[in-house]
Design a protein around this motif. Structure first.
Motif, PDB file in Angstrom:
ATOM      1  N   THR A 233     -34.548  -3.138 -22.059  1.00 49.71           N
ATOM      2  CA  THR A 233     -35.721  -3.662 -22.783  1.00 49.71           C
ATOM      3  C   THR A 233     -35.894  -5.140 -22.416  1.00 49.71           C
ATOM      4  O   THR A 233     -36.657  -5.470 -21.510  1.00 49.71           O
ATOM      5  N   LEU A 234     -35.163  -6.028 -23.094  1.00 49.44           N
ATOM      6  CA  LEU A 234     -35.233  -7.435 -22.717  1.00 49.44           C
ATOM      7  C   LEU A 234     -34.515  -7.696 -21.396  1.00 49.44           C
ATOM      8  O   LEU A 234     -34.948  -8.521 -20.587  1.00 49.44           O
ATOM      9  N   PHE A 235     -33.442  -6.979 -21.160  1.00 46.34           N
ATOM     10  CA  PHE A 235     -32.679  -7.096 -19.910  1.00 46.34           C
ATOM     11  C   PHE A 235     -33.137  -6.012 -18.945  1.00 46.34           C
ATOM     12  O   PHE A 235     -33.296  -4.847 -19.329  1.00 46.34           O
ATOM     13  N   LYS A 236     -33.330  -6.375 -17.684  1.00 45.40           N
ATOM     14  CA  LYS A 236     -33.816  -5.447 -16.667  1.00 45.40           C
ATOM     15  C   LYS A 236     -32.738  -5.203 -15.610  1.00 45.40           C
ATOM     16  O   LYS A 236     -32.023  -6.129 -15.214  1.00 45.40           O
ATOM     17  N   ARG A 237     -32.631  -3.955 -15.154  1.00 41.12           N
ATOM     18  CA  ARG A 237     -31.661  -3.605 -14.117  1.00 41.12           C
ATOM     19  C   ARG A 237     -32.351  -3.622 -12.743  1.00 41.12           C
ATOM     20  O   ARG A 237     -33.342  -2.951 -12.522  1.00 41.12           O
ATOM     21  N   ALA A 238     -31.805  -4.427 -11.806  1.00 43.39           N
ATOM     22  CA  ALA A 238     -32.354  -4.492 -10.454  1.00 43.39           C
ATOM     23  C   ALA A 238     -31.880  -3.287  -9.655  1.00 43.39           C
ATOM     24  O   ALA A 238     -30.718  -2.879  -9.750  1.00 43.39           O
ATOM     25  N   SER A 239     -32.777  -2.725  -8.855  1.00 48.04           N
ATOM     26  CA  SER A 239     -32.449  -1.535  -8.067  1.00 48.04           C
ATOM     27  C   SER A 239     -31.661  -1.868  -6.804  1.00 48.04           C
ATOM     28  O   SER A 239     -31.005  -0.992  -6.236  1.00 48.04           O
ATOM     29  N   PHE A 240     -31.696  -3.128  -6.363  1.00 48.28           N
ATOM     30  CA  PHE A 240     -31.041  -3.493  -5.101  1.00 48.28           C
ATOM     31  C   PHE A 240     -29.571  -3.864  -5.281  1.00 48.28           C
ATOM     32  O   PHE A 240     -28.898  -4.209  -4.311  1.00 48.28           O
ATOM     33  N   ARG A 241     -29.071  -3.828  -6.531  1.00 52.77           N
ATOM     34  CA  ARG A 241     -27.662  -4.085  -6.784  1.00 52.77           C
ATOM     35  C   ARG A 241     -27.126  -3.054  -7.769  1.00 52.77           C
ATOM     36  O   ARG A 241     -27.883  -2.466  -8.532  1.00 52.77           O
ATOM     37  N   LYS A 242     -25.806  -2.878  -7.747  1.00 49.56           N
ATOM     38  CA  LYS A 242     -25.176  -1.899  -8.635  1.00 49.56           C
ATOM     39  C   LYS A 242     -24.563  -2.593  -9.844  1.00 49.56           C
ATOM     40  O   LYS A 242     -24.111  -3.736  -9.770  1.00 49.56           O
ATOM     41  N   ALA A 243     -24.517  -1.876 -10.971  1.00 50.48           N
ATOM     42  CA  ALA A 243     -23.887  -2.391 -12.182  1.00 50.48           C
ATOM     43  C   ALA A 243     -22.400  -2.638 -11.905  1.00 50.48           C
ATOM     44  O   ALA A 243     -21.777  -1.892 -11.140  1.00 50.48           O
ATOM     45  N   PRO A 244     -21.808  -3.667 -12.492  1.00 50.48           N
ATOM     46  CA  PRO A 244     -22.367  -4.567 -13.509  1.00 50.48           C
ATOM     47  C   PRO A 244     -23.007  -5.830 -12.933  1.00 50.48           C
ATOM     48  O   PRO A 244     -23.090  -6.845 -13.619  1.00 50.48           O
ATOM     49  N   HIS A 245     -23.452  -5.756 -11.676  1.00 52.64           N
ATOM     50  CA  HIS A 245     -23.973  -6.936 -10.994  1.00 52.64           C
ATOM     51  C   HIS A 245     -25.496  -6.896 -10.851  1.00 52.64           C
ATOM     52  O   HIS A 245     -26.047  -7.510  -9.934  1.00 52.64           O
ATOM     53  N   ASN A 246     -26.184  -6.203 -11.746  1.00 54.43           N
ATOM     54  CA  ASN A 246     -27.631  -6.040 -11.564  1.00 54.43           C
ATOM     55  C   ASN A 246     -28.454  -6.256 -12.834  1.00 54.43           C
ATOM     56  O   ASN A 246     -29.585  -5.805 -12.923  1.00 54.43           O
ATOM     57  N   SER A 247     -27.868  -6.938 -13.819  1.00 59.67           N
ATOM     58  CA  SER A 247     -28.588  -7.192 -15.072  1.00 59.67           C
ATOM     59  C   SER A 247     -29.286  -8.551 -15.009  1.00 59.67           C
ATOM     60  O   SER A 247     -28.640  -9.580 -14.779  1.00 59.67           O
ATOM     61  N   TYR A 248     -30.601  -8.542 -15.218  1.00 64.14           N
ATOM     62  CA  TYR A 248     -31.400  -9.773 -15.171  1.00 64.14           C
ATOM     63  C   TYR A 248     -32.229  -9.886 -16.450  1.00 64.14           C
ATOM     64  O   TYR A 248     -32.573  -8.877 -17.073  1.00 64.14           O
ATOM     65  N   ILE A 249     -32.554 -11.131 -16.804  1.00 67.98           N
ATOM     66  CA  ILE A 249     -33.439 -11.327 -17.947  1.00 67.98           C
ATOM     67  C   ILE A 249     -34.544 -12.307 -17.561  1.00 67.98           C
ATOM     68  O   ILE A 249     -34.262 -13.430 -17.120  1.00 67.98           O
ATOM     69  N   PRO A 250     -35.799 -11.906 -17.675  1.00 63.68           N
ATOM     70  CA  PRO A 250     -36.903 -12.841 -17.441  1.00 63.68           C
ATOM     71  C   PRO A 250     -36.926 -13.904 -18.538  1.00 63.68           C
ATOM     72  O   PRO A 250     -36.612 -13.618 -19.696  1.00 63.68           O
ATOM     73  N   TYR A 251     -37.343 -15.104 -18.187  1.00 61.13           N
ATOM     74  CA  TYR A 251     -37.402 -16.187 -19.167  1.00 61.13           C
ATOM     75  C   TYR A 251     -38.297 -15.806 -20.338  1.00 61.13           C
ATOM     76  O   TYR A 251     -37.972 -16.071 -21.499  1.00 61.13           O
ATOM     77  N   GLU A 252     -39.412 -15.146 -20.037  1.00 58.07           N
ATOM     78  CA  GLU A 252     -40.340 -14.766 -21.115  1.00 58.07           C
ATOM     79  C   GLU A 252     -39.700 -13.780 -22.079  1.00 58.07           C
ATOM     80  O   GLU A 252     -40.045 -13.748 -23.269  1.00 58.07           O
ATOM     81  N   ASN A 253     -38.735 -12.981 -21.613  1.00 64.26           N
ATOM     82  CA  ASN A 253     -38.060 -12.043 -22.502  1.00 64.26           C
ATOM     83  C   ASN A 253     -37.055 -12.745 -23.417  1.00 64.26           C
ATOM     84  O   ASN A 253     -36.764 -12.255 -24.515  1.00 64.26           O
ATOM     85  N   ILE A 254     -36.522 -13.874 -22.958  1.00 62.23           N
ATOM     86  CA  ILE A 254     -35.667 -14.659 -23.848  1.00 62.23           C
ATOM     87  C   ILE A 254     -36.493 -15.168 -25.026  1.00 62.23           C
ATOM     88  O   ILE A 254     -36.068 -15.107 -26.182  1.00 62.23           O
ATOM     89  N   VAL A 255     -37.690 -15.651 -24.719  1.00 66.20           N
ATOM     90  CA  VAL A 255     -38.580 -16.142 -25.773  1.00 66.20           C
ATOM     91  C   VAL A 255     -38.960 -14.994 -26.716  1.00 66.20           C
ATOM     92  O   VAL A 255     -38.917 -15.146 -27.943  1.00 66.20           O
TER      93      VAL A 255
END
Length: 348
Positions: free
Chosen positions: A163-185
């Motif tokens: 939801t707030l955290f997005k999983r990138a398809s070009f990397r495998k877990a646990p190295h693929n969790s990203y958060i957009p700045y707008e989602n932090i807000v």
């Protein structure tokens, strides 16, 4: 008759010379005016405010709260996103010889930050000292207790994965969790976290003081964390007046923009590290103070560090040492073996 002709010719030449002199004088005034106008045009007005963690000037008063994000430094997580826009980055051992970063944002808003990784109690303590909203994905046992107790406003990927955290398809877990700045807000607003005030400001040098920084020449510094995989080298680039960061000889850049991580201050502090559980977990003493180095503009000075109400600050002659306005990287290293054996400084 000849005498008259000569007299006329002489008079003509004299008048011509006078005319030329007058003509040559005419442009003088406009040239001076143009130069004065050029000076006014290039004058840079002093900005009335500055960002508390960088000292960079601002037209409006920065009152937004800082966000502190735990960022993965495993080789498969490199290059990372958003580190080049962090005001200040803290690097500490997370487990074994693996370091992680706590990237603190207040003056800039990167599109995406990550990969985000799990929390440790000392990352939480540093974020708390800057009154930040703390962001991580996962936690140690001790960190989980602190977060569940309400010790700090936080968002965790264990709750907001997908939801707030997005999983990138070009990397495998646990190295693929990203958060957009707008989602932090969005997450902060959803949880009722306050988005102000700004953190307490660090001390910064004036432009005149920056031009007269003391210290011994230090154009390169190697920081050992026990293995080359996690041991950075900082190289000063005099053409831009900033440090570049390298790992295994490779320049550290942002994944999305390909821009290098450029730094104005490198602050290294040695702290006591003690074992705290399986997997190389440890406790880090953030409170007792100790020795450190401060690198600025190709020079280094020996400093102490103190915990000032949760903020780790460099101290020189009993006073908070001022930073060069810009971005800062803080390396926290074990007191054993300590700064003398862990830091290699070169003059070229």
């Amino acid at each position: 008759m000849r005498k008259w002709n000569l007299a006329v010719a002489a008079t003509f030449l004299l008048l011509s010379a006078c005319s030329d002199k007058e003509t040559s004088k005419e442009p003088a005034k406009p040239v001076k005016k143009a130069a004065a106008a050029e000076k006014v045009e290039h004058a840079v007005p002093e900005l009335p405010f500055s960002y508390p963690l960088t000292g960079i000037g601002s037209q409006t008063e920065p009152d937004n709260r800082a966000f502190a994000v735990v960022v993965n430094n495993f080789p498969k997580a490199r290059p990372q996103s958003g580190l080049n826009q962090a005001d200040i980055i803290y690097e500490l051992l997370a487990e074994g010889d693996v370091t992680r970063f706590l990237a603190v944002y207040q003056s800039e808003k990167p599109v995406s930050i990550g990969p985000v990784r799990s929390a440790r109690d000392y990352y939480i303590e540093i974020a708390k000292g800057l009154d930040s909203i703390f962001i991580a994905h996962g936690y140690s046992v001790e960190a989980k207790k602190m977060l569940n107790s309400g010790y700090i406003d936080h968002l965790n990927g264990m709750v907001y994965d997908g939801t707030l955290f997005k999983r990138a398809s070009f990397r495998k877990a646990p190295h693929n969790s990203y958060i957009p700045y707008e989602n932090i807000v969005k997450g902060a607003e959803k949880n009722g976290f306050k988005l102000s005030p700004a953190p307490k400001a660090f001390k910064f040098l004036t432009e005149k003081e920056v031009a007269h920084i003391d210290g011994r020449i230090a154009l390169s510094a190697f920081v050992s964390y026990g293995t080359k995989t996690y041991s950075p080298t900082y190289k000063y680039d005099p053409s831009i007046g900033k440090y570049k960061r390298y790992i295994n000889g490779e320049l550290m850049v942002d994944l999305d923009t390909k821009q290098p991580i450029l730094l104005d201050n490198i602050f290294i502090a040695e702290m006591s590290h003690t074992p705290a559980g399986p997997g190389g977990l440890r406790d880090i003493d953030l409170k007792s103070g100790g020795k450190g180095y401060l690198f600025q503009k190709g020079k280094v000075i020996e400093v102490d560090w103190l915990n000032d109400n949760g903020r780790i600050i460099p101290v020189k002659d009993g006073n908070e040492a001022s930073l060069v306005p810009g971005k800062t990287w803080v390396n926290i290293i074990p007191a054993n073996p300590g700064i003398a054996k862990s830091i290699t400084i070169e003059e070229n």
